[in-house]
Design an enzyme around this catalytic site. Structure first.
Site: not given
Ligand code: NAX
Length: 327
Positions: A100, A161, A189
């Protein structure tokens, strides 16, 4: 026709991006009369850029009348140039065997760089929503890395949430989800967030009195909301995406267009109220109007709530301590 609003979206080729961009371009976030320019950021890797190109081709193929322009890039300063709204969705996911602590540090690097890029090139009033996890701490890092921008414009997403909690309450009480008012989700969150329906009403009457089941609150409701993300992964094999995109749309829409006096949950820098140290990005109830938000103040906090609010605060303080040396 209004002038287009520039909306930057990071992680644009990811799952949430795929559910989010089309709705923004359709006018679900800023209104059916508001043109937008989408400025999309992805990692420089060939696969990510190719996927982004595919998403842009599909956006083109929708022929959205409100889509006034598109930029796809791997350069944060291009994506954030003059951005009015920045949805920071892309983040480093937890890899196999990753601690983590390491996840926090990897994301800290991303959000330090993106905060600095926003500071340099975005609109001076850019509204920032961080979705990428750990969302509250990432938002705090971006805020700290953007000293020339208003700190209050850095927010984290707790709306998923909030929406999850609303639906659980509707199912338990038999009341329509759209009639429930004054729900709060406090804190981080993460599974420590505290959904609190002590003040909630339906048609002006107390929802807590209607439910009248303290054991359900502690033993079923709070754990169900806390573990909902894991339950979606278990069922779908993938994490929440359409519901997360929907929550991002709700968060920004209410922030920019106003919540009409209703309470909504946003992760915002604390002003020190409710015993939350100043600056920590913490989910609180707010009422939004004219592009700003006002905390709902002076709610009574009972012992059960205090303990729950302190637990989620302790997690946030621990996260902050893990990255503070980088800032
Ligand atoms: P994905 O892995 O499908 O998509 C993330 C995308 O971000 C990928 O295409 C990756 O290439 C791109 N990426 C990674 N680092 C980057 C950077 N430095 N600059 C630009 N692009 C970058 O994940 P996804 O399901 O779309 O989730 C995205 C994020 O949302 C994750 O961190 C996930 O944990 C978070 N979430 C947050 C939620 C909330 O309520 N706050 C709920 C949903 C989700 O779990």
């Amino acid at each position: 026709m209004k002038n287009p609003v520039r909306v930057a979206v990071t992680g644009a080729a990811g799952q949430i991006g795929y559910s989010l961009l089309f709705r923004i371009a359709a006018g679900d976030m800023l209104g059916k009369d508001q043109p937008v320019i989408l400025q999309m950021l992805e990692l420089p890797m060939e696969k990510a850029q190719a996927a982004l190109k595919g998403v842009m081709m599909e956006l083109e193929d929708c022929a959205f009348p409100l889509l006034a322009g598109m930029v796809g890039t791997d350069d944060a300063e291009v994506a954030f140039k003059d951005a009015d709204i920045a949805l920071l969705v892309g983040a480093r996911p937890r890899g196999p065997g990753m601690e983590r602590k390491d996840l926090l540090l990897e994301n800290a690097k991303i959000f330090t760089a993106q905060g600095a890029a926003l500071n340099k090139v975005a609109s001076r009033d850019v509204k920032v929503l961080v979705v990428g996890n750990p969302a509250n701490t990432n938002a705090w890092i971006a805020m700290k890395s953007a000293p020339d921008l208003p700190a209050n414009n850095f927010t984290a997403m707790l709306r998923l949430d909030h929406n999850r909690a609303l639906s659980q309450l509707a199912a338990k009480s038999g009341k329509p989800v759209g009639d429930i008012r004054k729900l709060v989700v406090w804190g981080n969150h993460s599974s420590t967030m505290y959904p609190d329906y002590r003040f909630a009403t339906v048609d002006g009457a107390s929802l807590k009195d209607a439910i009248n089941d303290a054991a359900w609150n502690a033993d079923t409701f709070i754990p169900t909301v806390a573990k909902r993300g894991a339950a979606i992964i278990e069922a779908r094999g993938l994490s929440s995406a359409a519901s997360a995109a929907n929550a991002a749309i709700c968060h920004v829409r209410d922030w920019l267009l106003g919540s009409d006096g209703e309470w909504v949950t946003m992760g915002v820098p604390s002003d020190g109220s409710y015993g939350i140290p100043e600056g920590i990005i913490y989910g609180v109830p707010v009422i939004t109007a004219n592009g700003g938000y006002t905390r709902v103040a002076d709610l009574p906090i009972d012992d059960f709530s205090r303990a729950a609010m302190d637990r989620t605060l302790a997690e946030l303080e621990e996260e902050r301590a893990g990255v503070a040396h980088l800032l």
